[in-house]
Design a protein around this motif. Structure first.
Motif, PDB file in Angstrom:
ATOM      1  N   GLU A 242       0.824  -1.211   0.000  1.00 32.34           N
ATOM      2  CA  GLU A 242       0.000   0.000   0.000  1.00 32.34           C
ATOM      3  C   GLU A 242       0.858   1.260   0.000  1.00 32.34           C
ATOM      4  N   ASN A 243       1.943   1.255   0.792  1.00 34.86           N
ATOM      5  CA  ASN A 243       2.827   2.428   0.828  1.00 34.86           C
ATOM      6  C   ASN A 243       3.532   2.627  -0.505  1.00 34.86           C
ATOM      7  N   CYS A 244       3.939   1.529  -1.145  1.00 32.48           N
ATOM      8  CA  CYS A 244       4.594   1.653  -2.439  1.00 32.48           C
ATOM      9  C   CYS A 244       3.621   2.162  -3.508  1.00 32.48           C
ATOM     10  N   LYS A 245       2.372   1.740  -3.407  1.00 28.33           N
ATOM     11  CA  LYS A 245       1.355   2.208  -4.350  1.00 28.33           C
ATOM     12  C   LYS A 245       1.136   3.712  -4.189  1.00 28.33           C
ATOM     13  N   GLU A 246       1.093   4.184  -2.944  1.00 23.92           N
ATOM     14  CA  GLU A 246       0.910   5.614  -2.698  1.00 23.92           C
ATOM     15  C   GLU A 246       2.135   6.405  -3.149  1.00 23.92           C
ATOM     16  N   ARG A 247       3.324   5.847  -2.922  1.00 24.28           N
ATOM     17  CA  ARG A 247       4.555   6.493  -3.401  1.00 24.28           C
ATOM     18  C   ARG A 247       4.522   6.657  -4.905  1.00 24.28           C
ATOM     19  N   ASP A 248       4.151   5.592  -5.614  1.00 28.82           N
ATOM     20  CA  ASP A 248       4.110   5.642  -7.078  1.00 28.82           C
ATOM     21  C   ASP A 248       3.079   6.658  -7.564  1.00 28.82           C
ATOM     22  N   ARG A 249       1.987   6.797  -6.829  1.00 28.79           N
ATOM     23  CA  ARG A 249       0.968   7.773  -7.221  1.00 28.79           C
ATOM     24  C   ARG A 249       1.518   9.196  -7.115  1.00 28.79           C
ATOM     25  N   LEU A 250       2.196   9.499  -5.999  1.00 24.51           N
ATOM     26  CA  LEU A 250       2.738  10.843  -5.794  1.00 24.51           C
ATOM     27  C   LEU A 250       3.853  11.151  -6.795  1.00 24.51           C
ATOM     28  N   VAL A 251       4.790  10.219  -6.943  1.00 26.00           N
ATOM     29  CA  VAL A 251       5.906  10.439  -7.861  1.00 26.00           C
ATOM     30  C   VAL A 251       5.413  10.440  -9.304  1.00 26.00           C
ATOM     31  N   GLY A 252       4.418   9.605  -9.591  1.00 27.67           N
ATOM     32  CA  GLY A 252       3.872   9.548 -10.943  1.00 27.67           C
ATOM     33  C   GLY A 252       3.257  10.871 -11.376  1.00 27.67           C
ATOM     34  N   ARG A 253       2.591  11.552 -10.441  1.00 30.24           N
ATOM     35  CA  ARG A 253       2.011  12.852 -10.767  1.00 30.24           C
ATOM     36  C   ARG A 253       3.113  13.858 -11.101  1.00 30.24           C
ATOM     37  N   ILE A 254       4.187  13.867 -10.316  1.00 29.08           N
ATOM     38  CA  ILE A 254       5.304  14.780 -10.572  1.00 29.08           C
ATOM     39  C   ILE A 254       5.957  14.447 -11.913  1.00 29.08           C
ATOM     40  N   TYR A 255       6.082  13.150 -12.192  1.00 27.26           N
ATOM     41  CA  TYR A 255       6.672  12.717 -13.469  1.00 27.26           C
ATOM     42  C   TYR A 255       5.836  13.211 -14.650  1.00 27.26           C
ATOM     43  N   GLN A 256       4.514  13.078 -14.550  1.00 23.07           N
ATOM     44  CA  GLN A 256       3.641  13.496 -15.637  1.00 23.07           C
ATOM     45  C   GLN A 256       3.753  14.995 -15.878  1.00 23.07           C
ATOM     46  N   GLU A 257       3.923  15.757 -14.819  1.00 21.74           N
ATOM     47  CA  GLU A 257       4.103  17.208 -14.967  1.00 21.74           C
ATOM     48  C   GLU A 257       5.372  17.507 -15.767  1.00 21.74           C
ATOM     49  N   HIS A 258       6.415  16.706 -15.538  1.00 23.64           N
ATOM     50  CA  HIS A 258       7.668  16.896 -16.276  1.00 23.64           C
ATOM     51  C   HIS A 258       7.497  16.524 -17.744  1.00 23.64           C
ATOM     52  N   VAL A 259       6.768  15.462 -18.008  1.00 17.62           N
ATOM     53  CA  VAL A 259       6.526  15.062 -19.405  1.00 17.62           C
ATOM     54  C   VAL A 259       5.814  16.186 -20.150  1.00 17.62           C
ATOM     55  N   GLU A 260       4.803  16.760 -19.510  1.00 15.90           N
ATOM     56  CA  GLU A 260       4.030  17.833 -20.143  1.00 15.90           C
ATOM     57  C   GLU A 260       4.854  19.109 -20.295  1.00 15.90           C
ATOM     58  N   ALA A 261       5.747  19.380 -19.330  1.00 15.70           N
ATOM     59  CA  ALA A 261       6.582  20.592 -19.411  1.00 15.70           C
ATOM     60  C   ALA A 261       7.602  20.490 -20.548  1.00 15.70           C
ATOM     61  N   ASN A 262       8.045  19.255 -20.875  1.00 17.31           N
ATOM     62  CA  ASN A 262       8.938  19.010 -22.011  1.00 17.31           C
ATOM     63  C   ASN A 262      10.171  19.929 -21.987  1.00 17.31           C
ATOM     64  N   ARG A 263      11.006  19.735 -20.958  1.00 22.69           N
ATOM     65  CA  ARG A 263      12.222  20.545 -20.824  1.00 22.69           C
ATOM     66  C   ARG A 263      13.464  19.738 -21.227  1.00 22.69           C
ATOM     67  N   ILE A 264      13.305  18.787 -22.133  1.00 23.24           N
ATOM     68  CA  ILE A 264      14.413  17.919 -22.520  1.00 23.24           C
ATOM     69  C   ILE A 264      15.595  18.714 -23.073  1.00 23.24           C
ATOM     70  N   ALA A 265      15.327  19.785 -23.781  1.00 22.51           N
ATOM     71  CA  ALA A 265      16.405  20.581 -24.374  1.00 22.51           C
ATOM     72  C   ALA A 265      17.284  21.220 -23.308  1.00 22.51           C
TER      73      ALA A 265
END
Length: 504
Positions: A242-265
């Motif tokens: 359960e704790n790992c699932k909640e961790r993945d949810r929190l980190v996953g949201r931050i990750y998705q924000e980075h994908v959308e921001a698209n700062r690869i350059a």
């Protein structure tokens, strides 16, 4: 000796046709297959030698067994053959000279629940793991070149840490909480590109989840010794899941924000750098496309966060604890900092080579505390040898770094805090030899974040000691040096009086 499954099956399958002589021959055949294994205690049926290890003192218990059986010996945890390695030559053979032979990870159920087959530190050796590790190293290099960005982040957090500590006006306070808050925000900024206020609900939740996961992994689990128990609804495993699932949810949201921001350059943080490194790997070899999933990168973010937060924070707390016990050492450090840095600026990364006593103090802290007393278990991925012993494919191998760092044959007074052991007669820092000193492990499974951890450790400790004198509060007993045991040996919370050193 534990009789093999094949031997037992052969005896049970046709008992009426198996003569005493034939059974004896089966036993002889089994013994001849195992006689070249390292020595070890006789295992008890079902539990093996698990009764010889206490959860809180496994590294010490193994060091005691080492005195009887040598630097390389075997145990059985349940039915699992485990080889324990503690000598410098043997450790080097496992981690460096034969790192390819021992690059695997054994199946540990609690670790599998934690990693879901995606965490670099826990998953078994495979082409997919090699690609994942290569991309992560590339991302760390992209983001960590020269340590410039890390130094700026550490500087910002240290300024806030210094304000909080100065506000105590020399009154007793729990310095471990302040350090953990600062380091957590440094890691947040490095990995996620953002920092949190101490009372931020998401920050508090993420810290709570991280601490819970660490404590669950540290305690070990009976299912790791007896895998068949995984079919039972064990509360501890349910909580970890359960704790790992909640961790993945929190980190996953931050990750998705980075994908959308698209700062690869122009990567702003390690997550951006991971996305860039993945893109470059896919452009270099189109066949890897799809191998580095979003889930794997999300797992890497959480892995770097947990590893970077706990190890660095605990190292800093141990350093201050040792200096409270050794005030003369602290005086020498203050003198060195005053001579090299002076009162008008803070130490910078470029000052490191000019501060040999501080470097020696950090090395001695890492040696004496031995934060990761038992490196994450390795596994032989082929039939191989170790110091002349036969190691069958699939054998788990545990490296006892605590024993290496506390071996009286290597270190004079190994339980004493002595930074001078890393200085030559001219007072210059002498880096310890790798076969004697491995706080970050080594080889293919060595700590990926070692360079980042060393930058943080140097900058924050140098600046804390440049700014403050730390003393045990009047009327208080000296804090205990007995650690909170687990994957990381954490010091127990303790209070200090911090006096600012540069009042006008």
């Amino acid at each position: 000796m534990i009789l093999s499954k094949k031997y037992l099956n052969d005896c049970v399958r046709t008992p009426e046709k198996t003569t005493i002589g034939k059974r004896f021959q089966l036993a002889v055949n089994h013994f001849s297959a195992t006689k070249h294994l390292p020595p070890g205690p006789f295992p008890i049926p079902i539990i093996g030698n698990a009764h010889k290890l206490a959860a809180d003192t496994r590294h010490v218990d193994l060091m005691q067994l080492e005195k009887q059986y040598g630097k390389v010996f075997r145990l059985y945890l349940g039915s699992q053959l485990v080889v324990i390695v503690s000598g410098g030559d043997a450790i080097r053979e496992v981690l460096v000279t034969k790192s390819a032979d021992f690059a695997g990870r054994p199946s540990i159920h609690s670790a599998e629940v934690y990693s879901k087959g995606r965490a670099i530190g826990f998953v078994d050796y495979s082409p997919e793991w090699r690609l994942h590790r290569k991309v992560t190293i590339s991302a760390l290099k992209l983001y960590g070149a020269g340590g410039i960005k890390q130094e700026a982040i550490v500087t910002n957090e240290f300024d806030l840490l210094m304000k909080r500590v100065r506000a105590r006006n020399g009154q007793p306070h729990d310095i471990t909480k302040e350090i953990r808050l600062a380091i957590t925000n440094v890691i947040c900024a490095l990995v996620f590109g953002s920092r949190y206020e101490p009372d931020d609900p998401e920050f508090l939740k993420f810290t709570e989840i991280t601490n819970a996961i660490l404590s669950m992994l540290a305690a070990g689990n009976i299912v790791d010794v007896f895998p068949w128990l995984r079919f039972l609804p064990l509360k501890s495993i349910q909580q970890l899941r359960e704790n790992c699932k909640e961790r993945d949810r929190l980190v996953g949201r931050i990750y998705q924000e980075h994908v959308e921001a698209n700062r690869i350059a122009a990567p702003k943080d390690l997550t951006d750098a991971l996305l860039k490194a993945r893109k470059e790997a896919e452009e270099e070899d189109s066949s890897v496309k799809g191998s580095l999933t979003d889930d794997k990168l999300i797992s890497t973010m959480g892995e770097v966060f947990i590893a970077g937060m706990e190890t660095t924070a605990s190292s800093l707390c141990w350093a201050l604890l040792y200096l409270i016990y050794n005030p003369k050492t602290q005086e020498i450090l203050h003198q060195e900092l005053d001579e090299v840095i002076g009162p008008d600026r803070l130490p910078e990364l470029q000052d490191k080579k000019k501060l040999p006593y501080l470097e020696a103090t950090i090395a001695e802290t890492l040696r004496l505390s031995s934060l990761g007393p038992l490196a994450i278990p390795h596994k032989a991925i082929v039939d191989t040898t170790l110091q002349g012993y036969h190691i069958p494919k699939g054998t788990a191998v545990i490296v006892n770094l605590w024993s290496l760092h506390h071996d009286p044959a290597i270190w004079d007074n190994p339980d004493k805090f002595m930074p001078e052991r890393f200085l030559d007669k001219d007072g210059k820092f002498v880096p310890p030899k790798q076969d004697r000193f491995l706080p970050f492990s080594a080889g293919r499974r060595g700590c990926l974040g070692e360079s980042l951890a060393r930058i943080e450790l140097f900058l924050i400790l140098a600046r804390l000691l440049h700014s403050f004198r730390f003393e045990n509060p009047p009327g208080y007993d000296l804090p205990t040096q007995v650690p909170i045991a687990g994957l990381v040996l954490m010091p127990q919370p303790f209070k200090v009086c911090a006096f600012y050193r540069h009042e006008n």
